[in-house]
Design a protein around this motif. Structure first.
Motif, PDB file in Angstrom:
ATOM      1  N   UNK A 247      -5.141  -8.154  64.910  1.00 50.66           N
ATOM      2  CA  UNK A 247      -6.052  -6.285  65.429  1.00 50.66           C
ATOM      3  C   UNK A 247      -4.807  -5.302  64.593  1.00 50.66           C
ATOM      4  N   UNK A 248      -3.911  -5.844  64.857  1.00 49.83           N
ATOM      5  CA  UNK A 248      -2.843  -4.815  63.977  1.00 49.83           C
ATOM      6  C   UNK A 248      -3.766  -4.837  62.105  1.00 49.83           C
ATOM      7  N   UNK A 249      -3.579  -6.189  62.738  1.00 46.84           N
ATOM      8  CA  UNK A 249      -4.244  -6.212  60.448  1.00 46.84           C
ATOM      9  C   UNK A 249      -5.349  -5.317  59.858  1.00 46.84           C
ATOM     10  N   UNK A 250      -5.843  -5.255  61.144  1.00 44.07           N
ATOM     11  CA  UNK A 250      -7.202  -4.982  60.947  1.00 44.07           C
ATOM     12  C   UNK A 250      -7.007  -3.377  61.064  1.00 44.07           C
ATOM     13  N   UNK A 251      -5.972  -2.890  60.800  1.00 46.34           N
ATOM     14  CA  UNK A 251      -5.638  -0.841  61.948  1.00 46.34           C
ATOM     15  C   UNK A 251      -6.101  -0.876  63.133  1.00 46.34           C
TER      16      UNK A 251
END
Length: 520
Positions: A316-320
């Motif tokens: 989720x962090x990688x997806x913003x």
């Protein structure tokens, strides 16, 4: 030098809507699992829709609101704009464990769905109490337990319970589920942004539903037809917990409930460690405390499934995703659960269609466990996967025996040397704790810190002594825990002997001039 605070972070970032849908669709299969497996325990669709799912929903919503606030506070305190909230929900291993180890055996003996529900609520309530108490005494683990020991049990759960079973389901109905799986893996792995930021899971559900409809029209596929309750507003309302706690049937399963509650706490702690590695260092006590209180609230409103910190923070962090996605996903879960739509969705979208979402987040957890430790400790992580795989394999063997009209109690003696079934059972009992003991000991051995490794062997001896790991009793109803003093004597003695050997290695290494082999 104090860090200069940056701009006040916003509650919602551009990636929050996409991430909230991603978290919703990653947790959505768990809601489908609850609705799909509950009938095994005699639960009617009405009971699931009016009591179980609303209880789950209120816990998930309240927990997600807190974790969003927590992320916002961390962002304000550090002046960062990349802080991501901790995912929160009901995890797949917990659903399987509470159904197959607690509620299903009760139903097979009583054939009373209401008693089964009450027992499940008791188990969830006790788990909440244990998780709440654990919030005050687990911080030391983050400082003193090797990273491999915290990450590899989580990776084992992800591989065994989130990946293998769901992947098998995908390949069982390829005409319906294989293309959705390709869509999900392609978008998630490449981080491709679809037009209008449409979530990959939503596209996969639409494609899978269309494929199921077409194949059913051509008489090439028969969709499941689960019972569905009336669609409407089903608000959560509290149960009489005192009356439930007086139900004597539930306390017969305390030997399963207590270890499972401890494991729920440890899983949340391990997820918290993986969140820290991704860059967001949240305090242990409040993060785990709210997890426990949310589980208690779920039980108070009729949920037999504990909530826990959830998989997928790194993805989720990688997806913003930032803070707002947690609120959005919690609200979406609440809306779906109180509307009675979950069983209805199962009539249109087979569970296997969205299974790859869960698989993806499981794979991320497995990959992180190997990436975040030293090269040598990767071997410790690999060893730590084995107990969870044994636990999953035991479920397969038990299911096969029951479907063949027999039981594990009857078939176990017939395996002989072809399958070390009793070793599989022993390894699966307290599998998460077994994973921690062995991976921690091996990690310290790689570091040539034999006294620390010996401490973990002694921990294995103590846990075996009281039946928290390895001890079991095999009955016609299945495998049961065997709590008590000196419950697994062979393991107690063997672990203690292993600890003595490691202590001897420590003194030998200190006294010898060249105790270690020279490697090229």
């Amino acid at each position: 030098m104090n860090q200069r605070p940056g701009p006040t972070p916003k509650w919602f970032a551009p990636g929050d809507l996409e991430a909230s849908l991603g978290l919703f669709f990653s947790g959505f299969p768990d809601l489908l699992l609850i609705a799909g497996l509950a009938p095994l325990c005699g639960f009617s669709a009405e009971l699931v829709v009016t009591r179980v799912l609303p209880g789950v929903a209120i816990s998930i919503f309240l927990g997600n609101v807190f974790y969003a606030w927590q992320a916002h506070q961390l962002a304000k305190r550090t002046g960062r704009n990349d802080v991501t909230a901790i995912p929160f929900g009901v995890n797949t291993p917990t659903i399987f464990a509470y159904i197959f180890l607690i509620m299903l055996p009760v139903y097979e003996r009583t054939h009373d769905a209401r008693i089964v529900w009450q027992v499940g609520v008791i188990a969830s309530f006790v788990s909440g109490l244990v998780q709440t108490a654990g919030a005050f005494c687990t911080d030391w683990m983050r400082r003193h337990v090797p990273l491999a020991a915290l990450l590899c049990p989580l990776a084992g759960i992800a591989m065994a319970f989130l990946c293998l079973g769901f992947i098998f389901g995908v390949f069982q109905i390829p005409g319906v589920a294989l293309l959705p799986a390709v869509i999900i893996l392609t978008v998630y792995a490449s981080r491709l942004r679809l037009p209008f930021r449409v979530p990959a899971a939503l596209v996969a559900m639409a494609v899978g539903a269309l494929a199921a409809f077409l194949l059913h029209t051509l008489h090439l596929y028969t969709p499941p037809s689960p019972e569905a309750a009336a669609v409407g507003l089903h608000l959560p309302h509290p149960v009489n917990l005192f009356e439930f706690l007086r139900q004597g049937e539930g306390w017969k399963y305390l030997s399963i409930i207590l270890p499972m509650s401890l494991l729920d706490t440890l899983v949340s702690l391990q997820i918290l460690e993986s969140v820290k590695l991704a860059g967001d260092d949240y305090p242990t006590m409040p993060s785990l405390l709210v997890n426990g209180l949310a589980t208690i609230s779920a039980a108070a409103f009729g949920s037999p499934f504990p909530t826990t910190l959830y998989f997928g923070h790194l993805a989720h962090k990688a997806n913003g995703a930032r803070a707002g996605y947690s609120i959005l996903s919690g609200a979406a879960v609440m809306l779906l659960c109180v509307s009675g739509l979950v069983p209805v969705v199962m009539r249109v979208v087979p569970l296997e269609v969205v299974a790859m979402v869960v698989v993806w987040f499981g794979l991320v957890m497995v990959g992180q466990a190997f990436q975040e430790v030293s090269k040598d400790h990767c071997i410790a992580v690999a060893l730590g996967l084995v107990p969870m795989l044994a636990s999953w394999a035991l479920q397969l063997v038990d299911l096969a025996a029951r479907k063949a009209g027999s039981s594990l109690f009857e078939t176990a003696p017939r395996f002989g040397n072809e399958l070390a079934i009793y070793g599989m059972i022993a390894l699966s009992q307290g599998a998460l704790l077994v994973s921690m003991v062995w991976s921690a000991a091996l990690a310290w051995i790689f570091d040539r810190r034999f006294l620390q490794a010996a401490t973990w062997m002694l921990a294995g001896a103590a846990l075996s002594c009281f039946g928290l790991i390895h001890a079991f009793v095999l009955t016609p109803q299945g495998v049961g825990n065997k709590l008590g003093f000196f419950a697994a004597p062979a393991f107690v003695v063997s672990y203690a002997a292993g600890a003595l050997f490691l202590v001897a290695c420590h003194f030998y290494a200190k006294s010898s001039k060249k105790p270690y082999a020279v490697t090229s």
